[in-house]
Design a protein around this motif. Structure first.
Motif, short mmCIF file in Angstrom:
data_model
loop_
_atom_site.label_atom_id
_atom_site.label_comp_id
_atom_site.label_asym_id
_atom_site.label_seq_id
_atom_site.Cartn_x
_atom_site.Cartn_y
_atom_site.Cartn_z
N ARG A 114 -10.01 -4.15 12.66
CA ARG A 114 -9.92 -3.85 11.23
C ARG A 114 -11.28 -4.12 10.59
O ARG A 114 -11.94 -5.11 10.90
N TYR A 165 -4.76 2.02 6.67
CA TYR A 165 -5.55 1.44 5.59
C TYR A 165 -4.77 0.31 4.92
O TYR A 165 -3.58 0.46 4.63
N GLU A 217 0.83 -1.19 0.00
CA GLU A 217 0.00 0.00 0.00
C GLU A 217 0.87 1.25 0.00
O GLU A 217 1.97 1.24 0.58
N TRP A 245 -10.53 -2.38 0.40
CA TRP A 245 -9.74 -1.55 1.31
C TRP A 245 -10.35 -1.70 2.70
O TRP A 245 -11.56 -1.53 2.88
N TYR A 246 -9.48 -2.01 3.63
CA TYR A 246 -9.87 -2.16 5.03
C TYR A 246 -9.17 -1.05 5.82
O TYR A 246 -8.16 -0.49 5.37
N ARG A 247 -9.66 -0.76 7.00
CA ARG A 247 -8.95 0.18 7.85
C ARG A 247 -9.05 -0.24 9.31
O ARG A 247 -10.02 -0.90 9.72
N ASP A 291 -11.87 9.32 9.99
CA ASP A 291 -11.28 8.46 8.95
C ASP A 291 -9.83 8.11 9.28
O ASP A 291 -9.22 7.29 8.58
#
Length: 119
Positions: free
Chosen positions: A45, A93, A6, A36-38, A89
């Protein structure tokens, strides 16, 4: 060995934009949905956006209308355009297949891209 790489994270003010990119091996990218994970501090996660091999997309409610996921099947890359960013946010990520790729029963993750949104 599967490697997910990433890039594109950084520090941005609330309301700003960032674009994340991920390179994945062709053997896992081409036939799989990608996401896409965060992971925010102290939280698990979670998947925020996904795209099928054919281009169908879906998003977590909290990012709908602000984030756009895309994929380039020729380059084996998946991107996340993030607009109107909010402090909530802030997270690391990660990209991965949906569900996450695993080898010998263990999920495989890259180093992630840190996104920090200041208020």
């Amino acid at each position: 060995q599967v490697q997910l790489v990433e890039s594109g994270g950084g520090l941005v003010q609330a309301g700003g934009s960032l674009r994340l990119s991920c390179a994945a091996p062709g053997n896992i990218f081409s036939a799989n949905a990608m996401g896409w994970y965060r992971q925010a501090p102290g939280k698990q996660r979670a998947l925020v956006a996904g795209i099928s091999s054919g281009g169908y997309t879906n998003y977590r409610d909290s990012v709908k209308g602000r984030f756009t996921i895309s994929r380039d099947n020729a380059k084996n890359t998946v991107n996340l355009q993030m607009n109107s960013l909010k402090p909530e946010d802030t997270a690391v990520y990660y990209c991965n297949t949906i569900p996450p790729w695993s080898t010998a029963g263990l999920e495989v993750w890259g180093q992630g891209a840190l996104v920090t949104v200041s208020s």
